[in-house]
Write an enzyme that holds these catalytic residues in place. Structure first.
Site, short mmCIF file in Angstrom:
data_model
loop_
_atom_site.label_atom_id
_atom_site.label_comp_id
_atom_site.label_asym_id
_atom_site.label_seq_id
_atom_site.Cartn_x
_atom_site.Cartn_y
_atom_site.Cartn_z
N GLU A 137 -0.73 8.87 -2.40
CA GLU A 137 -0.51 10.29 -2.66
C GLU A 137 -0.58 10.50 -4.16
OE1 GLU A 137 1.68 13.77 -3.92
OE2 GLU A 137 2.75 11.88 -3.87
N GLN A 182 -2.94 0.94 10.07
CA GLN A 182 -3.65 2.18 9.74
C GLN A 182 -4.93 1.90 8.95
OE1 GLN A 182 -0.75 4.48 7.57
NE2 GLN A 182 -1.27 3.57 5.62
#
Length: 190
Positions: A137, A182
C-alpha cells in the site's frame, strides 16, 4: 528473535525458495540508467513493485469500510509507473513471491528514497509459514501527484528468526489465514 543477515537470506532463498525471483546482490542500474535499488542488503531484502496497480478513487463518494470494501473504488493500471493522486493511495504487489519459514517473522519498511518524497509504504508483517506475493500500500501524503516505478525497489523486508525453543505453536498456514497463497493485488477480506 534475532535479525538475519545477507548470508542467511541468500542461503534460504537459493536452497529453500524463500524469495522467488531472488537477487543475491544489490541492483542499482537497469539499461544503463540508475534505478531505486533492489535485492539483498546487509540485513534485509529490498523488494520490487510489479506492473499491476490499483489506484484509489472516490468517484462513487463512498465510505471506506474494510468489512464491506467496494472494489469499484479502484482504477486498475498496468504499466512501468503509476501516478498516485494527491492525498490518496494505491495498492500494488511485489514481483517476488515469498515462502516464510515457520521460525521466521518478516517486517517491512519503506525505502528512504520514497519516504523522502512523502510516499509511505505500508505492509503488515509476513507471518510464519505465510506464502504469496506481498500486497503493498502506497500512501501519497503530499498535495501533489506522486510517481511509483514498477520493477524497482520500493520496500525492505527484515527477517527475524525465533530461537529453536521458541518457535510459534500455530503458524499462519496452521490457522488457514485468509491471505495465504495470494497472487496479484489482493483487496481486503474479512
Amino acid at each position: 528473535m534475532s535479525i538475519k543477515s545477507d548470508r542467511w537470506i541468500r542461503r534460504m532463498s537459493e536452497q529453500h525458495g524463500m524469495i522467488e525471483p531472488f537477487e543475491a546482490g544489490q541492483v542499482k542500474q537497469a539499461n544503463g540508467e540508475r534505478i531505486v535499488s533492489y535485492g539483498t542488503s546487509s540485513y534485509g531484502y529490498d523488494v520490487r513493485c510489479s506492473r499491476e496497480f490499483k489506484v484509489f478513487t472516490n468517484i462513487n463518494s463512498t465510505i471506506v469500510d474494510p468489512k464491506h470494501f467496494d472494489p469499484g473504488s479502484f482504477v486498475d493500471i498496468v504499466g512501468d509507473e503509476c501516478i498516485i493522486p494527491p492525498n490518496s493511495f494505491a495498492l500494488a504487489r511485489t514481483v517476488e513471491y515469498f515462502r516464510i519459514p515457520r521460525d521466521t517473522l518478516v517486517v517491512c519498511l519503506g525505502k528512504s528514497t520514497y519516504a523522502r518524497c512523502g510516499i509511505i509504504v505500508n505492509v503488515t508483517p509476513l507471518e510464519p509459514e505465510w506464502e504469496g506475493h506481498v500486497t503493498l500500500e502506497f500512501s501519497n501524503t503530499t498535495p501533489l501527484p506522486a510517481r511509483i516505478y514498477a520493477n524497482e525497489g520500493v520496500a525492505q523486508m527484515l527477517f527475524f528468526q525465533a530461537a529453536a525453543d521458541d518457535v510459534c505453536e500455530t503458524s499462519y498456514r496452521d490457522r488457514g489465514g485468509k491471505y495465504q497463497g495470494q497472487t496479484g493485488v489482493t483487496l481486503p477480506r474479512t
